[in-house]
Write an enzyme that holds these catalytic residues in place. Structure first.
Site, mmCIF file in Angstrom:
data_model
loop_
_atom_site.group_PDB
_atom_site.id
_atom_site.type_symbol
_atom_site.label_atom_id
_atom_site.label_comp_id
_atom_site.label_asym_id
_atom_site.label_seq_id
_atom_site.Cartn_x
_atom_site.Cartn_y
_atom_site.Cartn_z
ATOM 1 N N GLY A 205 20.594 49.501 42.012
ATOM 2 C CA GLY A 205 21.037 49.179 43.178
ATOM 3 C C GLY A 205 20.036 48.592 44.069
ATOM 4 N N HIS B 33 25.255 47.618 42.728
ATOM 5 C CA HIS B 33 25.831 47.526 44.268
ATOM 6 C C HIS B 33 24.413 47.047 45.163
ATOM 7 C CE1 HIS B 33 23.564 51.528 45.093
ATOM 8 N NE2 HIS B 33 23.993 51.653 43.996
ATOM 9 N N ASP B 34 25.003 46.068 45.878
ATOM 10 C CA ASP B 34 24.202 45.725 46.809
ATOM 11 C C ASP B 34 22.643 44.864 46.482
ATOM 12 O OD1 ASP B 34 25.467 46.954 49.179
ATOM 13 O OD2 ASP B 34 24.800 48.938 48.142
#
Length: 265
Positions: free
Chosen positions: A142, A124-125
């Protein structure tokens, strides 16, 4: 060829998904309602594309990928976060690309013309630039940022929130817990600097004068005995002494100003 012939009859494509008429979808693939896919992209068999995912033109997804699944983050509560993939990427088997989280920008990004090998994970991200190469089993936790033309070798693992500069090279099986400046080659567990990624720079057309300037900057940062703050000042002075590499040295110096986990040094 008509649109119906480009989508295999065993594929499941939600009626709300937006696919260009030239997109091909292979057997048993599943495409969710919030997915948009641009012209010329080919989705192989057994690929799942879900979430709020936008994919550009002329990408090639090989079989068994998981694209746009929920973040592997306990803080995620179903917010409408996103995954954005650019143009011309080659994405091989068994990759996992996750959505972003509300705790960051809310989006995971992959740029253009990247070569993503089998079993790669983009958490994520993550923000990945363009023209990168990820070898088999390279793993990003992440919030990792990866600059253009960076290379991650097989089984390299990157700790969350790390930054990898443009043209950096991460060696096989490297355990990376700090930031890697542009142009630098690192490897090991824990990671250590090994020099300038000279071969990569030559392949991308850097001149002899540019490479010499980058090597001089590397020596200031790693071999001069200067503190990091002293090295930043010395690098600014080096820009004037190496006009051919001034922009590259400036990019290196600016990266040091943005490093948040300390650099491999």
């Amino acid at each position: 060829m008509s649109t119906i012939h480009r989508i295999h009859p065993t594929a499941i494509v939600d009626p709300q998904a937006e696919l260009d008429s030239s997109v091909e979808v292979g057997p048993y693939s599943i495409i969710g309602p919030n997915v948009r896919i641009g012209a010329g992209t080919v989705v192989g068999p057994h690929v799942v594309i879900e979430g709020h995912t936008t994919i550009g033109k002329n990408n090639k997804f090989f079989q068994f990928g998981s694209i746009g699944a929920a973040p592997q983050d306990k803080k995620w509560q179903g917010e409408p976060t996103r995954l954005e993939i650019g143009n011309g990427n080659t994405i091989r088997e068994f990759v996992t690309f996750n959505l972003g989280t509300a705790q960051d920008e809310g989006v995971t990004r992959l740029g253009d013309d990247n070569w993503i090998s089998a079993y790669v994970h983009l958490a994520h991200d993550c923000q990945v630039g363009s023209h990168t190469i990820f070898s088999n089993n390279a793993q990003l936790a992440g919030h990792v940022h990866v600059g253009d033309h960076a290379i991650l070798s097989g089984y390299a693992g990157v700790h969350q929130f790390c930054k990898i500069g443009a043209h950096a090279f991460i060696g096989m099986y490297t355990s990376l817990t700090q930031d890697v400046p542009p142009f630098v080659l690192v490897s090991g567990n824990p990671a250590g600097q090994r020099g300038v990624n000279i071969e990569g720079l030559k392949r991308r057309g850097f001149t002899r004068e540019q490479i010499d300037g980058i090597r001089a900057a590397y020596k200031l940062l790693y071999r001069s005995g200067l503190t990091l703050e002293e090295a930043k000042t010395a690098l600014q002075e080096e820009e004037g002494r190496s006009p051919a590499a001034a922009a590259d040295i400036r990019a290196l110096r600016e990266f040091l100003g943005l490093a948040t986990r300390g650099i491999v040094r």
